[in-house]
Design a protein around this motif. Sequence first.
Motif, PDB file in Angstrom:
ATOM      1  N   ASP A   6       0.825  -1.208   0.000  1.00 10.65           N
ATOM      2  CA  ASP A   6       0.000   0.000   0.000  1.00 10.65           C
ATOM      3  C   ASP A   6       0.859   1.257   0.000  1.00 10.65           C
ATOM      4  O   ASP A   6       0.572   2.218  -0.719  1.00 10.65           O
ATOM      5  N   THR A   9       2.444   1.684  -3.443  1.00  8.21           N
ATOM      6  CA  THR A   9       1.461   2.171  -4.417  1.00  8.21           C
ATOM      7  C   THR A   9       1.160   3.648  -4.186  1.00  8.21           C
ATOM      8  O   THR A   9       1.086   4.432  -5.133  1.00  8.21           O
ATOM      9  N   GLN A  12       4.077   5.676  -5.481  1.00  3.87           N
ATOM     10  CA  GLN A  12       4.121   5.637  -6.937  1.00  3.87           C
ATOM     11  C   GLN A  12       3.076   6.582  -7.535  1.00  3.87           C
ATOM     12  O   GLN A  12       3.367   7.330  -8.464  1.00  3.87           O
TER      13      GLN A  12
END
Length: 160
Positions: A6, A9, A12
């Motif tokens: 998590d 992500t 990113q």
Amino acid sequence: ARVSPDARTHMQLLASRLDPPSLVRLLYPALSSYTDPDTVAFPRHSLSRAALTTSGAPIFLLDALTAVVVFYAPAQPGSPQHQLPFPPPQRSKLRAAVNAIREERAVTPRVVYVRGGADDPAPFDDFLLEEHDVEGCDGMGFVGFLQQVEVQARQFMQEA
């Protein structure tokens, strides 16, 4: 340290939406120092412990896009550095710099005030690079590496 899927992500997606100056700040935080809450000592430091130690400044401002950390270096009781107001006064230049950083960001950064020697330094230390415990540096850090190169270069020049 292991990063959760998590968190990976989230970072990113955040990085994919940033403008170039903000992306630079995310990847390499800005670090400045203050002699007191109203006087900038040096506007830009490298993120190494050696740079902080050699600067002699008692207060550091670290701007890392999603976090802003004001770090007061540990000081001996009774010393001038120990007498500095903590946290910095609302009307000080240091507090104005923190407020300006918060206002210019699309994502408001978390602000943390850390008094070295009394508070947990992890919010500040986690952003430092080139520390002594870096793998592959034989426990010497970046400054130690440079000193080793200098010694070897002098030996080479004497032998030649």
